[in-house]
Design a protein around this motif. Structure first.
Motif, PDB file in Angstrom:
ATOM      1  N   LYS A  77      -1.154   7.766 -14.666  1.00 16.78           N
ATOM      2  CA  LYS A  77      -1.199   9.186 -15.039  1.00 16.78           C
ATOM      3  C   LYS A  77      -0.484  10.059 -14.020  1.00 16.78           C
ATOM      4  N   THR A  78      -0.723   9.816 -12.725  1.00 17.89           N
ATOM      5  CA  THR A  78       0.068  10.442 -11.678  1.00 17.89           C
ATOM      6  C   THR A  78       0.684   9.336 -10.831  1.00 17.89           C
ATOM      7  N   LEU A  79       1.704   9.695 -10.049  1.00 18.57           N
ATOM      8  CA  LEU A  79       2.340   8.720  -9.167  1.00 18.57           C
ATOM      9  C   LEU A  79       1.758   8.900  -7.773  1.00 18.57           C
ATOM     10  N   ASN A  80       1.142   7.843  -7.259  1.00 15.83           N
ATOM     11  CA  ASN A  80       0.452   7.916  -5.977  1.00 15.83           C
ATOM     12  C   ASN A  80       0.952   6.808  -5.057  1.00 15.83           C
ATOM     13  N   TYR A  81       0.928   7.075  -3.754  1.00 16.24           N
ATOM     14  CA  TYR A  81       1.378   6.047  -2.816  1.00 16.24           C
ATOM     15  C   TYR A  81       0.660   6.191  -1.480  1.00 16.24           C
ATOM     16  N   THR A  82       0.623   5.073  -0.736  1.00 17.15           N
ATOM     17  CA  THR A  82      -0.082   5.035   0.535  1.00 17.15           C
ATOM     18  C   THR A  82       0.394   3.847   1.356  1.00 17.15           C
ATOM     19  N   LYS A  83       0.173   3.918   2.655  1.00 21.68           N
ATOM     20  CA  LYS A  83       0.399   2.772   3.534  1.00 21.68           C
ATOM     21  C   LYS A  83      -0.910   2.042   3.844  1.00 21.68           C
ATOM     22  N   THR A  84      -2.032   2.646   3.450  1.00 17.46           N
ATOM     23  CA  THR A  84      -3.352   2.057   3.686  1.00 17.46           C
ATOM     24  C   THR A  84      -4.141   2.078   2.376  1.00 17.46           C
ATOM     25  N   PRO A  85      -3.974   1.068   1.541  1.00 14.83           N
ATOM     26  CA  PRO A  85      -4.536   1.093   0.181  1.00 14.83           C
ATOM     27  C   PRO A  85      -6.043   1.274   0.112  1.00 14.83           C
ATOM     28  N   GLY A  86      -6.779   0.783   1.099  1.00 17.61           N
ATOM     29  CA  GLY A  86      -8.226   0.889   1.039  1.00 17.61           C
ATOM     30  C   GLY A  86      -8.770   2.255   1.396  1.00 17.61           C
ATOM     31  N   ASP A  87      -7.980   3.064   2.091  1.00 27.24           N
ATOM     32  CA  ASP A  87      -8.422   4.379   2.556  1.00 27.24           C
ATOM     33  C   ASP A  87      -8.333   5.379   1.411  1.00 27.24           C
ATOM     34  N   GLU A  88      -9.463   5.829   0.915  1.00 31.32           N
ATOM     35  CA  GLU A  88      -9.458   6.729  -0.241  1.00 31.32           C
ATOM     36  C   GLU A  88      -8.955   8.130   0.096  1.00 31.32           C
ATOM     37  N   ASN A  89      -8.864   8.456   1.384  1.00 34.57           N
ATOM     38  CA  ASN A  89      -8.442   9.796   1.790  1.00 34.57           C
ATOM     39  C   ASN A  89      -7.007   9.846   2.292  1.00 34.57           C
ATOM     40  N   ASN A  90      -6.276   8.750   2.157  1.00 34.86           N
ATOM     41  CA  ASN A  90      -4.933   8.697   2.735  1.00 34.86           C
ATOM     42  C   ASN A  90      -3.888   8.339   1.682  1.00 34.86           C
ATOM     43  N   TRP A  91      -4.002   8.988   0.523  1.00 33.79           N
ATOM     44  CA  TRP A  91      -3.048   8.785  -0.548  1.00 33.79           C
ATOM     45  C   TRP A  91      -2.269  10.073  -0.788  1.00 33.79           C
ATOM     46  N   THR A  92      -1.001   9.928  -1.195  1.00 30.58           N
ATOM     47  CA  THR A  92      -0.155  11.073  -1.520  1.00 30.58           C
ATOM     48  C   THR A  92       0.213  11.018  -2.995  1.00 30.58           C
ATOM     49  N   THR A  93       0.126  12.141  -3.666  1.00 29.27           N
ATOM     50  CA  THR A  93       0.545  12.255  -5.061  1.00 29.27           C
ATOM     51  C   THR A  93       1.920  12.909  -5.109  1.00 29.27           C
ATOM     52  N   ALA A  94       2.833  12.287  -5.838  1.00 25.90           N
ATOM     53  CA  ALA A  94       4.201  12.809  -5.964  1.00 25.90           C
ATOM     54  C   ALA A  94       4.214  13.903  -7.022  1.00 25.90           C
ATOM     55  N   ASP A  95       4.019  15.144  -6.591  1.00 31.02           N
ATOM     56  CA  ASP A  95       3.937  16.268  -7.530  1.00 31.02           C
ATOM     57  C   ASP A  95       5.281  16.587  -8.185  1.00 31.02           C
ATOM     58  N   ALA A  96       6.369  16.080  -7.608  1.00 31.68           N
ATOM     59  CA  ALA A  96       7.693  16.350  -8.185  1.00 31.68           C
ATOM     60  C   ALA A  96       7.883  15.640  -9.523  1.00 31.68           C
ATOM     61  N   VAL A  97       7.066  14.621  -9.785  1.00 36.44           N
ATOM     62  CA  VAL A  97       7.131  13.922 -11.067  1.00 36.44           C
ATOM     63  C   VAL A  97       6.222  14.662 -12.048  1.00 36.44           C
ATOM     64  N   LYS A  98       6.814  15.282 -13.036  1.00 34.23           N
ATOM     65  CA  LYS A  98       6.077  16.125 -13.962  1.00 34.23           C
ATOM     66  C   LYS A  98       5.625  15.338 -15.195  1.00 34.23           C
ATOM     67  N   GLY A  99       4.398  15.610 -15.611  1.00 35.10           N
ATOM     68  CA  GLY A  99       3.892  14.976 -16.811  1.00 35.10           C
ATOM     69  C   GLY A  99       2.971  13.815 -16.498  1.00 35.10           C
ATOM     70  N   THR A 100       2.686  13.029 -17.521  1.00 35.96           N
ATOM     71  CA  THR A 100       1.809  11.866 -17.400  1.00 35.96           C
ATOM     72  C   THR A 100       2.646  10.644 -17.063  1.00 35.96           C
ATOM     73  N   VAL A 101       2.381  10.047 -15.917  1.00 37.78           N
ATOM     74  CA  VAL A 101       3.160   8.905 -15.434  1.00 37.78           C
ATOM     75  C   VAL A 101       2.675   7.634 -16.122  1.00 37.78           C
ATOM     76  N   THR A 102       3.627   6.827 -16.590  1.00 41.25           N
ATOM     77  CA  THR A 102       3.272   5.596 -17.296  1.00 41.25           C
ATOM     78  C   THR A 102       3.758   4.325 -16.613  1.00 41.25           C
ATOM     79  N   CYS A 103       4.816   4.411 -15.835  1.00 40.62           N
ATOM     80  CA  CYS A 103       5.388   3.183 -15.281  1.00 40.62           C
ATOM     81  C   CYS A 103       6.191   3.489 -14.028  1.00 40.62           C
ATOM     82  N   ALA A 104       6.210   2.549 -13.096  1.00 42.09           N
ATOM     83  CA  ALA A 104       7.034   2.648 -11.892  1.00 42.09           C
ATOM     84  C   ALA A 104       7.504   1.249 -11.527  1.00 42.09           C
ATOM     85  N   LYS A 105       8.804   1.108 -11.319  1.00 40.42           N
ATOM     86  CA  LYS A 105       9.370  -0.184 -10.952  1.00 40.42           C
ATOM     87  C   LYS A 105      10.504   0.021  -9.952  1.00 40.42           C
ATOM     88  N   VAL A 106      10.684  -0.970  -9.080  1.00 43.17           N
ATOM     89  CA  VAL A 106      11.779  -0.944  -8.119  1.00 43.17           C
ATOM     90  C   VAL A 106      12.962  -1.712  -8.702  1.00 43.17           C
TER      91      VAL A 106
END
Length: 312
Positions: A236-265
């Motif tokens: 639904k949103t695009l989120n990323y982190t360097k510490t996956p277990g830390d619930e307070n250390n995630w960033t949401t990519a607000d530049a991506v507008k709308g409901t996010v469905t997929c991300a691939k490299v």
């Protein structure tokens, strides 16, 4: 760009099930050996059992036609993985042989890896340094994943919380970050649900935190990946982190507008799909980033459905 509808012939198989809507979703797709393979089905509604097996469809780019690759003994085709020049499909909900992974080669032959007779569902898999890790949803006494180096012998890895084995649950995600292996687990418990990290010396998964809300319960159709030392999670949103277990250390990519469905490299860049509603249609946008800060909207297209997946 122009949009060409390849018109996947799903309705051909759904003549007796005209009310089937979830099963018509294209959950994932991949390009392999000159063919575009699509994943569809509904393991919640047991679509594969109704059809006598799940048709694996491929679009042959030389003849511009759809072909039946094989019938899988499953309810849903949710994910594709390519490894060692083979195509791997986790058995989301096998009809007969639980704990299955379907393996196809470039000659069109298909085999089944029977990995664990207690693994009702195979939701995810990861290959790292020729080690294959397999995540399950099952009803055993304790939560496990399995690993193999030869795809013949499958060894058990326990989930542990404060050193004690955790009750059985569902492992929807296995992922790699900075050389380490992580897995999520949901047992529908506020205490045990969360992110676990693999101790490769003792081969156990230890609890490291809950991670972002909903991560452990994400389901079989959520995309995640590693990008530039970050764990990227698209739900639904695009989120990323360097510490996956830390619930307070995630960033949401607000530049991506709308409901996010997929991300691939792809080729070193991260591509993301998102949609917004536009009247009675959906505006689908594909974004590209090289740094998780600047997102370029490559193009948008309006259609009567929203994009769930993509491949290159």
């Amino acid at each position: 760009p122009t949009l060409e509808n390849l018109d996947a012939p799903l309705e051909r198989y759904l003549k007796e099930y005209t009310d089937e809507t979830v099963g018509k979703n294209i959950w994932d797709m991949t390009y392999y050996n000159g063919n575009l393979y699509i994943g569809w089905g509904d393991y919640g509604d047991n679509l594969g059992a109704k059809l006598g097996g799940m048709p694996l469809l491929r679009y042959h780019d030389l003849t511009n036609s759809w072909r039946l690759a094989t019938i899988l003994d499953d309810e849903e085709i949710a994910r594709f993985f390519q490894y060692d020049d083979k195509l791997y499909i986790p058995g989301t909900d096998p009809i007969k042989r639980v704990g299955s992974i379907y393996v196809g080669d470039d000659k069109g032959a298909w085999n089944i890896l029977s990995t664990y007779d207690g693994g009702i569902h195979v939701f995810d898999m990861l290959v790292q340094d020729d080690m294959m890790y397999i995540g399950y949803g099952h009803g055993g006494e304790k939560a496990i994943i399995r690993y193999t180096t030869d795809q013949i012998t499958f060894n058990e890895i326990e989930f542990r919380y404060d050193g004690e084995p955790v009750m059985a649950g569902r492992c929807y995600n296995i992922f790699e970050l900075d050389g380490d292996v992580y897995a999520t687990l949901t047992v529908h418990s506020d205490k045990y649900d969360g992110v676990y990290k693999l101790d490769k010396t003792n081969m156990v998964l230890n609890f490291v935190g809950k991670g972002i809300k909903g991560l452990a319960k994400s389901g079989s159709n959520i995309f995640d990946c590693e990008f530039q030392g970050n764990y990227v999670y698209a739900n639904k949103t695009l989120n990323y982190t360097k510490t996956p277990g830390d619930e307070n250390n995630w960033t949401t990519a607000d530049a991506v507008k709308g409901t996010v469905t997929c991300a691939k490299v792809i080729d070193g860049s991260l591509y993301v799909t998102a949609y917004t509603e536009a009247g009675n249609k959906y505006k689908n946008t594909i974004y590209k980033t090289d740094d998780l800060k600047n997102f370029e909207a490559l193009y948008s297209l309006e259609y009567d459905a929203f994009v769930r997946s993509f491949c290159y």
